[in-house]
Write a protein that holds these residues in place. Structure first.
Motif: not given
Length: 287
Positions: A232-235, A219-222
């Motif tokens: 998008q963290m869920f898909t 998440f930190g990178m994206l």
């Protein structure tokens, strides 16, 4: 020691759930190229490896013959890794698009069993054995590096370099080069074993570790990318879904269950190569 009850899920039931989820995950893994397999198969499959890890922790702790337990895991892992070696370096048995299976979870378990035994030796105040076992796993990659630095000519010799590559791929794997599981899996395995007997602390610590390793860095990178949307963290980036396995681990009642040891050991390599073979046939038909 927590009181054992008959409520909840026993070891066999947990393994069966993990097995079903694993098959779903691997159906997506091997047949994703067809565009016909829903991603939810792999999302659900994220729970499989953590559940198998948890069951292996319990199995190692309760087995009456750790040597046989270890040898069985090592033999299956080494055999699968040997086949993977030929796929990687000789490019043999690959699918038409160059794909080959990188399912090597047993190699992770081999390394973890050594560390777990080291932890028990430390608890028994057998410090030399305990430190030696853990150091063997941690230092092995560096021993290989030092060897190659001392004998640089080995890398220029086809046969010698092939032998070294095979050794560190199959019979004596390194934690730095595993192709399945990852560091969070290994660290999680150490944590689960070290905190056995303290279920709530054990599983809370494990869940936090997995979240920090699999969700936070991604998440930190994206989030720095302009087109990134948190959903998008869920898909798309759902590797961290494995943390949800803690809900099933909490239901474990401490009972072994009906067993079926051979099924759980041999089903893994059998279904991997059957699915892989089927995917090769489907690829040839669609090509």
């Amino acid at each position: 020691m927590e009181k054992l009850t008959k409520k909840g899920l026993d070891g066999t039931q947990l393994k069966t759930i993990a097995l079903v989820l694993m098959v779903l995950d691997h159906i997506h893994y091997f047949f994703e190229f067809t565009g016909c397999i829903p991603t939810v198969f792999s999302m659900l499959g994220r729970l499989s490896a953590p559940l198998f890890l948890f069951c292996t922790v319990e199995g190692f702790a309760h087995t009456h013959d750790r040597r046989r337990y270890f040898i069985r895991i090592w033999a299956i892992g080494a055999a699968m890794a040997a086949l993977e070696f030929f796929m990687i370096y000789a490019k043999a048995f690959r699918r038409g698009d160059g794909f080959y299976p990188q399912n090597a979870i047993f190699q992770d378990l081999v390394l973890l069993c050594i560390v777990w035994q080291g932890i028990d030796w430390l608890r028994e105040k057998k410090f030399t054995k305990g430190i030696g076992a853990i150091a063997a796993v941690l230092c092995w990659p560096y021993v290989v590096v030092v060897f190659l630095l001392l004998f640089p000519g080995v890398q220029e010799m086809p046969i010698a370099s092939t032998i070294v590559a095979f050794v560190i791929t199959s019979p004596l794997p390194m934690w730095t080069t595993i192709t399945d599981g990852g560091w969070s899996f290994l660290l999680g395995g150490v944590l689960l074993y070290a905190l056995r007997g303290h279920r709530r602390v054990q599983l809370t610590a494990w869940a936090v570790l997995i979240f920090l390793c699999d969700f936070v860095p991604t998440f930190g990178m994206l989030c720095r990318q302009a087109d990134f949307v948190w959903t998008q963290m869920f898909t798309d980036y759902y590797e961290w879904f494995g943390v949800a396995a803690v809900l099933l681990m909490l239901l474990y009642n401490g009972q072994r269950g009906s067993g079926h040891k051979r099924l759980f050991y041999w089903f893994y390599p059998a279904h991997v190569y059957l699915l892989y073979g089927a995917s090769c046939l489907v690829y040839n038909v669609l090509r």
